[in-house]
Design a protein around this motif. Structure first.
Motif, PDB file in Angstrom:
ATOM      1  N   ALA A 190       2.515  -0.848  -5.737  1.00  0.00           N
ATOM      2  CA  ALA A 190       1.420  -0.580  -4.804  1.00  0.00           C
ATOM      3  C   ALA A 190       0.085  -1.021  -5.412  1.00  0.00           C
ATOM      4  O   ALA A 190      -0.171  -0.820  -6.599  1.00  0.00           O
ATOM      5  CB  ALA A 190       1.377   0.899  -4.449  1.00  0.00           C
ATOM      6  N   GLN A 191      -0.739  -1.647  -4.572  1.00  0.00           N
ATOM      7  CA  GLN A 191      -2.060  -2.111  -5.020  1.00  0.00           C
ATOM      8  C   GLN A 191      -3.204  -1.297  -4.422  1.00  0.00           C
ATOM      9  O   GLN A 191      -4.375  -1.578  -4.676  1.00  0.00           O
ATOM     10  CB  GLN A 191      -2.225  -3.580  -4.624  1.00  0.00           C
ATOM     11  CG  GLN A 191      -1.172  -4.497  -5.214  1.00  0.00           C
ATOM     12  CD  GLN A 191      -1.048  -5.774  -4.401  1.00  0.00           C
ATOM     13  OE1 GLN A 191      -0.604  -5.761  -3.258  1.00  0.00           O
ATOM     14  NE2 GLN A 191      -1.467  -6.881  -5.005  1.00  0.00           N
ATOM     15  N   GLY A 192      -2.854  -0.304  -3.633  1.00  0.00           N
ATOM     16  CA  GLY A 192      -3.858   0.552  -3.014  1.00  0.00           C
ATOM     17  C   GLY A 192      -3.180   1.772  -2.432  1.00  0.00           C
ATOM     18  O   GLY A 192      -1.948   1.841  -2.355  1.00  0.00           O
ATOM     19  N   VAL A 193      -3.984   2.748  -2.008  1.00  0.00           N
ATOM     20  CA  VAL A 193      -3.414   3.988  -1.474  1.00  0.00           C
ATOM     21  C   VAL A 193      -4.240   4.485  -0.288  1.00  0.00           C
ATOM     22  O   VAL A 193      -5.468   4.324  -0.254  1.00  0.00           O
ATOM     23  CB  VAL A 193      -3.327   5.081  -2.571  1.00  0.00           C
ATOM     24  CG1 VAL A 193      -4.704   5.449  -3.104  1.00  0.00           C
ATOM     25  CG2 VAL A 193      -2.612   6.314  -2.046  1.00  0.00           C
ATOM     26  N   LEU A 194      -3.544   5.048   0.693  1.00  0.00           N
ATOM     27  CA  LEU A 194      -4.157   5.708   1.836  1.00  0.00           C
ATOM     28  C   LEU A 194      -3.493   7.054   2.020  1.00  0.00           C
ATOM     29  O   LEU A 194      -2.331   7.235   1.631  1.00  0.00           O
ATOM     30  CB  LEU A 194      -3.964   4.884   3.124  1.00  0.00           C
ATOM     31  CG  LEU A 194      -4.571   3.491   3.183  1.00  0.00           C
ATOM     32  CD1 LEU A 194      -4.056   2.756   4.419  1.00  0.00           C
ATOM     33  CD2 LEU A 194      -6.092   3.553   3.212  1.00  0.00           C
ATOM     34  N   THR A 195      -4.205   7.986   2.628  1.00  0.00           N
ATOM     35  CA  THR A 195      -3.581   9.245   3.026  1.00  0.00           C
ATOM     36  C   THR A 195      -3.813   9.429   4.524  1.00  0.00           C
ATOM     37  O   THR A 195      -4.798   8.935   5.075  1.00  0.00           O
ATOM     38  CB  THR A 195      -4.164  10.480   2.296  1.00  0.00           C
ATOM     39  OG1 THR A 195      -5.403  10.846   2.899  1.00  0.00           O
ATOM     40  CG2 THR A 195      -4.359  10.214   0.817  1.00  0.00           C
TER      41      THR A 195
ATOM     42  N   VAL B 260       0.433  -6.854   5.159  1.00  0.00           N
ATOM     43  CA  VAL B 260       0.558  -5.755   4.199  1.00  0.00           C
ATOM     44  C   VAL B 260       1.849  -4.980   4.453  1.00  0.00           C
ATOM     45  O   VAL B 260       2.225  -4.749   5.601  1.00  0.00           O
ATOM     46  CB  VAL B 260      -0.650  -4.796   4.307  1.00  0.00           C
ATOM     47  CG1 VAL B 260      -0.460  -3.567   3.425  1.00  0.00           C
ATOM     48  CG2 VAL B 260      -1.939  -5.518   3.935  1.00  0.00           C
ATOM     49  N   THR B 261       2.532  -4.600   3.386  1.00  0.00           N
ATOM     50  CA  THR B 261       3.715  -3.743   3.468  1.00  0.00           C
ATOM     51  C   THR B 261       3.331  -2.329   3.063  1.00  0.00           C
ATOM     52  O   THR B 261       2.658  -2.127   2.043  1.00  0.00           O
ATOM     53  CB  THR B 261       4.833  -4.247   2.537  1.00  0.00           C
ATOM     54  OG1 THR B 261       5.194  -5.576   2.932  1.00  0.00           O
ATOM     55  CG2 THR B 261       6.056  -3.348   2.614  1.00  0.00           C
ATOM     56  N   LEU B 262       3.742  -1.354   3.853  1.00  0.00           N
ATOM     57  CA  LEU B 262       3.432   0.051   3.565  1.00  0.00           C
ATOM     58  C   LEU B 262       4.620   0.735   2.921  1.00  0.00           C
ATOM     59  O   LEU B 262       5.763   0.553   3.339  1.00  0.00           O
ATOM     60  CB  LEU B 262       3.056   0.791   4.851  1.00  0.00           C
ATOM     61  CG  LEU B 262       1.917   0.215   5.686  1.00  0.00           C
ATOM     62  CD1 LEU B 262       1.657   1.102   6.902  1.00  0.00           C
ATOM     63  CD2 LEU B 262       0.647   0.065   4.852  1.00  0.00           C
ATOM     64  N   HIS B 263       4.343   1.527   1.892  1.00  0.00           N
ATOM     65  CA  HIS B 263       5.363   2.367   1.263  1.00  0.00           C
ATOM     66  C   HIS B 263       4.991   3.823   1.564  1.00  0.00           C
ATOM     67  O   HIS B 263       4.102   4.389   0.923  1.00  0.00           O
ATOM     68  CB  HIS B 263       5.415   2.110  -0.248  1.00  0.00           C
ATOM     69  CG  HIS B 263       6.516   2.837  -0.945  1.00  0.00           C
ATOM     70  ND1 HIS B 263       7.850   2.566  -0.745  1.00  0.00           N
ATOM     71  CD2 HIS B 263       6.483   3.845  -1.855  1.00  0.00           C
ATOM     72  CE1 HIS B 263       8.597   3.356  -1.487  1.00  0.00           C
ATOM     73  NE2 HIS B 263       7.785   4.149  -2.165  1.00  0.00           N
ATOM     74  N   VAL B 264       5.620   4.415   2.577  1.00  0.00           N
ATOM     75  CA  VAL B 264       5.252   5.742   3.068  1.00  0.00           C
ATOM     76  C   VAL B 264       6.062   6.818   2.363  1.00  0.00           C
ATOM     77  O   VAL B 264       7.292   6.740   2.298  1.00  0.00           O
ATOM     78  CB  VAL B 264       5.481   5.841   4.587  1.00  0.00           C
ATOM     79  CG1 VAL B 264       5.056   7.217   5.107  1.00  0.00           C
ATOM     80  CG2 VAL B 264       4.717   4.741   5.327  1.00  0.00           C
TER      81      VAL B 264
ATOM     82  N   VAL C 286       0.836  -1.203   0.000  1.00  0.00           N
ATOM     83  CA  VAL C 286       0.000   0.000   0.000  1.00  0.00           C
ATOM     84  C   VAL C 286       0.870   1.252   0.000  1.00  0.00           C
ATOM     85  O   VAL C 286       1.820   1.360   0.787  1.00  0.00           O
ATOM     86  CB  VAL C 286      -0.937   0.028   1.227  1.00  0.00           C
ATOM     87  CG1 VAL C 286      -1.727   1.331   1.282  1.00  0.00           C
ATOM     88  CG2 VAL C 286      -1.889  -1.163   1.197  1.00  0.00           C
ATOM     89  N   LEU C 287       0.520   2.187  -0.859  1.00  0.00           N
ATOM     90  CA  LEU C 287       1.147   3.506  -0.876  1.00  0.00           C
ATOM     91  C   LEU C 287       0.461   4.374   0.189  1.00  0.00           C
ATOM     92  O   LEU C 287      -0.762   4.496   0.198  1.00  0.00           O
ATOM     93  CB  LEU C 287       0.994   4.148  -2.259  1.00  0.00           C
ATOM     94  CG  LEU C 287       1.387   5.624  -2.394  1.00  0.00           C
ATOM     95  CD1 LEU C 287       2.879   5.827  -2.145  1.00  0.00           C
ATOM     96  CD2 LEU C 287       0.995   6.163  -3.776  1.00  0.00           C
ATOM     97  N   VAL C 288       1.255   4.951   1.086  1.00  0.00           N
ATOM     98  CA  VAL C 288       0.715   5.827   2.128  1.00  0.00           C
ATOM     99  C   VAL C 288       1.268   7.229   1.918  1.00  0.00           C
ATOM    100  O   VAL C 288       2.488   7.437   1.943  1.00  0.00           O
ATOM    101  CB  VAL C 288       1.076   5.337   3.542  1.00  0.00           C
ATOM    102  CG1 VAL C 288       0.564   6.323   4.589  1.00  0.00           C
ATOM    103  CG2 VAL C 288       0.502   3.944   3.789  1.00  0.00           C
ATOM    104  N   LEU C 289       0.388   8.173   1.690  1.00  0.00           N
ATOM    105  CA  LEU C 289       0.772   9.573   1.539  1.00  0.00           C
ATOM    106  C   LEU C 289       0.624  10.246   2.901  1.00  0.00           C
ATOM    107  O   LEU C 289      -0.474  10.261   3.465  1.00  0.00           O
ATOM    108  CB  LEU C 289      -0.120  10.261   0.504  1.00  0.00           C
ATOM    109  CG  LEU C 289      -0.240   9.559  -0.853  1.00  0.00           C
ATOM    110  CD1 LEU C 289      -1.254  10.275  -1.735  1.00  0.00           C
ATOM    111  CD2 LEU C 289       1.115   9.482  -1.541  1.00  0.00           C
ATOM    112  N   ALA C 290       1.723  10.782   3.425  1.00  0.00           N
ATOM    113  CA  ALA C 290       1.710  11.339   4.778  1.00  0.00           C
ATOM    114  C   ALA C 290       2.290  12.745   4.786  1.00  0.00           C
ATOM    115  O   ALA C 290       3.250  13.032   4.056  1.00  0.00           O
ATOM    116  CB  ALA C 290       2.513  10.437   5.721  1.00  0.00           C
TER     117      ALA C 290
END
Length: 328
Positions: free
Chosen positions: A218-223, A193-197, A166-170
């Motif tokens: 990345a297969q999904g994204v969160l902010t 799940v592995t996070l890519h921050v 998962v791509l995490v936009l922070a």
């Protein structure tokens, strides 16, 4: 006889303004409102309308029964210490603040002026000692931001069971952002799940961040939940669609703007109205330390089925059944 009459009249004339002076010249209270979002007391940012509406219901009319200074950093979070100083220079009786960096700057600037906050995680960011006993001069509302961040990752995994990266936009300059990332990491370990921050400093960083997410698969994204992402929601959802990434966002407005899902507190307007109630209580003599920090009790899940279809995603029936709103 005439002289005595004249003196009596003059005395009456002199007595009248002195007896009424305390009422007519009484100083009205001053509120400093510090936030990220541009606006004015007459035309505040939409999410604060409940706060100003409740103040008016309580009898606080700007320019008549209260003076309100509406301060914001014009998109620059590094200006909060400067704005905190400006706020104190105006000698407010009470301060309201809606951002963690702003609250931190105010906490450093004063231990005397009462502060009512509406922020993400006041205990985690050490703004208060505890929710039940905040201590000091700060109290208000917690939006439970850290816990909700972990919940959004769980919802994304439920929507996409094969999810592994998962791509995490922070927005890591905000003290609340690292706490959300940590909560996501703790949840990720049990979800496989592995996070890519990626740290986003301005909205212009978003295209590069999505490209980097694509490179790592990345297969999904969160902010994380900060104003920078809410303000850039159209750009975020457009990029998520371009890269074919399902997402769960921190504000319902994202789903309304084409995002797949959003999970946030349903009490946001009520929290801001409650903040106005706290302002009223403190101005009437209650100590901030005697007012416990309140939290939301209701939450909403919004799903955009049109976006799910565009992504070729079939959402589990159990997830759809729990949605408070489905956009078709």
């Amino acid at each position: 006889m005439r002289r005595r009459i004249f003196i009596a009249v003059a005395g009456g004339m002199l007595a009248w303004p002195f007896s009424s002076a305390p009422q007519s010249l009484k100083r009205i209270p001053r509120l400093c409102f510090l936030t990220f979002d541009p606006g004015t007391p007459q035309s505040p940012a939409k999410r604060f309308e409940g706060f100003f509406e409740r103040l008016r219901e309580l009898g606080y009319v700007n320019g008549e029964t209260i003076t309100i200074d509406y301060l914001h950093p014009e998109g620059r979070s590094d200006r909060y210490p400067e704005l905190a100083s400006e706020c104190l220079h105006r000698k407010p009786d009470i301060i309201a603040v809606t951002t963690t960096p702003g609250a931190r700057a105010l906490k450093d600037a004063t231990t005397a002026i009462p502060i009512v906050m509406v922020v993400g995680d006041p205990v985690g960011t050490k703004l208060v000692a505890s929710l039940g006993r905040p201590g000091g001069n700060i109290t208000g509302m917690s939006q439970m931001t850290s816990g909700l961040a972990a919940k959004r990752l769980e919802l994304l995994k439920e929507a996409v069971p094969e999810l592994s990266r998962v791509l995490v936009l922070a927005y890591l300059v905000d003290p609340i952002s690292p706490l959300q990332v940590q909560a996501m990491k703790e949840a990720a370990s049990s979800l496989g799940v592995t996070l890519h921050v990626i740290d986003i400093k301005t909205a212009d960083d978003l295209p590069v961040a999505f490209e980097a997410g694509s490179r790592v698969g990345a297969q999904g994204v969160l902010t994380t939940a900060e104003s920078i992402f809410r303000d850039a929601r159209a750009r975020v959802t457009e990029l998520a669609a371009r890269y074919g990434l399902p997402a769960v966002y921190p504000y319902a407005a994202f789903a309304e703007n084409g995002g797949l899902m959003a999970y946030d507190d349903l009490d946001d307007r009520d929290l801001h109205r409650s903040a106005a109630d706290y302002v009223d209580k403190i101005l009437k003599g209650v100590k901030p330390s005697d007012l416990p920090v309140q939290q939301p009790t209701k939450f909403q899940l919004v799903i955009n089925l049109k976006t799910a279809k565009a992504l070729g995603l079939i959402l589990p029936p159990a997830l759809l059944a729990r949605a408070d709103e489905v956009i078709e």
